[in-house]
Design an enzyme around this catalytic site. Structure first.
Site, PDB file in Angstrom:
ATOM      1  N   ARG A  48       0.850  -1.196   0.000  1.00  0.00           N
ATOM      2  CA  ARG A  48       0.000   0.000   0.000  1.00  0.00           C
ATOM      3  C   ARG A  48       0.880   1.239   0.000  1.00  0.00           C
ATOM      4  NH1 ARG A  48      -1.313   1.767   4.588  1.00  0.00           N
ATOM      5  NH2 ARG A  48      -2.045  -0.187   5.465  1.00  0.00           N
ATOM      6  N   TYR A  75     -17.132  16.136 -15.555  1.00  0.00           N
ATOM      7  CA  TYR A  75     -17.579  14.754 -15.426  1.00  0.00           C
ATOM      8  C   TYR A  75     -18.581  14.649 -14.267  1.00  0.00           C
ATOM      9  CZ  TYR A  75     -17.475   9.876 -14.025  1.00  0.00           C
ATOM     10  OH  TYR A  75     -17.830   8.626 -13.650  1.00  0.00           O
ATOM     11  N   ASP A 105      -8.057  18.842 -14.436  1.00  0.00           N
ATOM     12  CA  ASP A 105      -8.321  17.473 -14.856  1.00  0.00           C
ATOM     13  C   ASP A 105      -7.910  17.385 -16.323  1.00  0.00           C
ATOM     14  OD1 ASP A 105      -9.426  15.098 -15.823  1.00  0.00           O
ATOM     15  OD2 ASP A 105     -11.089  15.139 -14.394  1.00  0.00           O
ATOM     16  N   LYS A 149      -8.710   6.248 -19.087  1.00  0.00           N
ATOM     17  CA  LYS A 149      -9.061   6.769 -20.414  1.00  0.00           C
ATOM     18  C   LYS A 149      -7.855   6.709 -21.362  1.00  0.00           C
ATOM     19  CE  LYS A 149     -12.943   7.160 -18.374  1.00  0.00           C
ATOM     20  NZ  LYS A 149     -13.008   7.944 -17.170  1.00  0.00           N
TER      21      LYS A 149
HETATM   22  C1  LIG Z   1     -12.833  13.902 -17.079  1.00  0.00           C
HETATM   23  C2  LIG Z   1     -12.932  12.785 -16.082  1.00  0.00           C
HETATM   24  N1  LIG Z   1     -12.347  12.913 -14.887  1.00  0.00           N
HETATM   25  C3  LIG Z   1     -12.424  11.939 -13.957  1.00  0.00           C
HETATM   26  C4  LIG Z   1     -13.131  10.778 -14.185  1.00  0.00           C
HETATM   27  C5  LIG Z   1     -13.225   9.731 -13.113  1.00  0.00           C
HETATM   28  O1  LIG Z   1     -12.364   8.678 -13.423  1.00  0.00           O
HETATM   29  P1  LIG Z   1     -12.612   7.143 -12.984  1.00  0.00           P
HETATM   30  O2  LIG Z   1     -13.815   6.673 -13.718  1.00  0.00           O
HETATM   31  O3  LIG Z   1     -11.340   6.480 -13.417  1.00  0.00           O
HETATM   32  O4  LIG Z   1     -12.806   7.148 -11.518  1.00  0.00           O
HETATM   33  C6  LIG Z   1     -13.756  10.602 -15.419  1.00  0.00           C
HETATM   34  C7  LIG Z   1     -14.519   9.371 -15.701  1.00  0.00           C
HETATM   35  O5  LIG Z   1     -15.183   9.250 -16.686  1.00  0.00           O
HETATM   36  C8  LIG Z   1     -13.657  11.631 -16.395  1.00  0.00           C
HETATM   37  O6  LIG Z   1     -14.254  11.527 -17.585  1.00  0.00           O
END
Ligand SMILES: Cc1ncc(COP(=O)(O)O)c(C=O)c1O
Length: 412
Positions: A82, A135, A207, A232
């Protein structure tokens, strides 16, 4: 002891453990001045031949604990996975190098990374500015989780730095942006919003999931922390869920490392390895994603049943010039509105064949979805609500003519 390492001690990377520094690439933890271009770093940063066997790819250290040479006698700093694991370290150093940061951290998901960052930066009574397009899960984290422990938030259009400035409060500690944003592909001027945030003593979090570090490097533009859903484009093959944070400030890096260990939502060794594997081809994939998405956006712009197309590569996009300034190319995400409303949009999703109907994005295969009913259902009724006639595409790297033909039949 399962709670160490101390927040300031970093385990030794595979690269440093290796006596074979045969490719001349530093192991990571370095910034933009590192040797090698982006593609070279993507393939080599944090990765050197395995010290035990010479394997050219870092092994999956599927292990929870490490033999100690006497109490406290750690080999390379590893004591419990961890706290740190060599496969994860290799990924984390690679992530830091690609974003031009000094510390990378890999998590079990993008939301786990976000959660760790927020709990590191915020205390009850603090305030956060969040964007009006993001998101849905990120919004849910703010509105349904973070708010419950006493953090206030307000929404601003982050494509307008003046709107962000107007939303600041005395206790604003974080300005959060997505650029390009999900699902409306809004563009935020990172340098301008960094100035606004820093002027108020707040940190700017970007992000960078939609762009990836190949297309855009927010830290160099003034951001304090970069967030990724590595699920992604970084993973790139729809076979792993993961998240990442990258920062430049070593002190913040230490605080995050402490919280990552204290909270525990780390990337497991196999997931870290999958993300690392994906990253090696990130540059070539992103080039093709961008080229294919441009063709798709052009097709949709000329289609009589499409009322609006959202793609920052289109000169008509309000953020086009800023995107051209801060991005290498415009990425693989395209959204559009369909005449006929929600049912027409759902029908297009249902009729697509090569575009697979599904959530997520950033894989080599093209995906289609209806944000209002799928990825963004959690923002219904909020300031982030998305149009019901909206369709979102993650344009993959298939033959572009096949993608255009599929969309044409789905719309007809
Ligand atoms: C722009 C963006 N940020 C964060 C996330 C969250 O990521 P995760 O699904 O890996 O938790 C997503 C998920 O679709 C996303 O599209």
């Amino acid at each position: 002891m399962e709670c160490a390492p101390s927040s300031t001690v970093r385990p030794t990377s595979l690269a440093l453990m290796s006596e074979q520094r045969d490719n001349g690439i530093d192991s990571g933890g370095h910034g933009g001045g590192s040797p090698g271009g982006f593609e070279t770093l993507a393939i080599h940063a944090g990765q050197t031949a395995d010290p035990a066997t010479g394997a050219v790819v870092p092994p999956i250290y599927q292990v929870s604990t490490y033999k100690q040479d006497g109490v406290g006698g750690l080999r390379g700093g590893y004591e419990y996975s961890r706290s740190a694991n060599p496969t994860r370290t290799a990924l984390e150093e690679n992530l830091a190098a690609l974003e031009g940061g000094r510390r990378g951290l890999a998590f079990a998901s993008g939301l786990a990374a976000e959660d760790c960052l927020l709990r590191t930066l915020l205390t009850p009574g603090d305030h956060v500015v969040i964007p009006n397009d993001a998101y849905g899960g990120t919004f849910r984290l703010f509105a349904k989780v973070v708010e419950r422990w006493g953090v206030e938030w307000s929404v601003a259009d982050s494509s307008d730095p003046a709107a962000v400035a107007a939303a600041l409060r005395e206790r604003t500690k974080v300005v959060w942006v997505e650029t390009p944003s999900n699902p409306l592909l809004g563009i935020t001027d990172i340098a301008a919003v960094a100035d606004v945030a820093h002027g108020a003593g707040a940190k700017l979090v970007v992000d960078n999931t939609f762009a990836s570090p190949y297309l855009q490097q927010p830290l160099a533009l003034g951001a304090d922390a970069v967030v990724h859903s590595t699920t992604k484009y970084m993973g790139g093959h729809s076979d792993v869920v993961g998240g990442a944070l990258v920062v430049s400030d070593p002190e913040l890096g230490d605080q995050l490392t402490f919280h990552q260990n204290a909270m525990g939502a780390i990337a497991g060794p196999f997931d870290a390895w999958l993300v690392m594997r994906g990253i090696k081809t990130l540059a070539v994939r992103m080039d093709r994603h961008s080229a294919n998405a441009t063709r798709v956006a052009q097709l949709l712009s000329a289609h009589p049943k499409v009322t609006e197309v959202f793609y920052p590569g289109l000169p008509s996009h309000p953020g086009h010039e800023i995107a051209a300034k801060q991005m290498r190319s415009f990425g693989g995400m395209v959204s559009f509105r369909v005449s006929g409303g929600e049912e027409a949009a759902v029908r297009v999703c249902d009729r697509a064949r090569l575009f697979t109907l599904g959530e997520s994005l950033g894989g080599v295969e093209s995906l289609i979805e209806h944000p209002g009913r799928m990825t963004h259902a959690s923002v219904a009724g909020s300031a982030l609500e998305v149009p019901q006639d909206l369709v979102r595409l993650s344009v993959g790297i298939e033959t572009p003519e096949d993608l255009l033909a599929d969309l044409t039949q789905a719309l007809d």
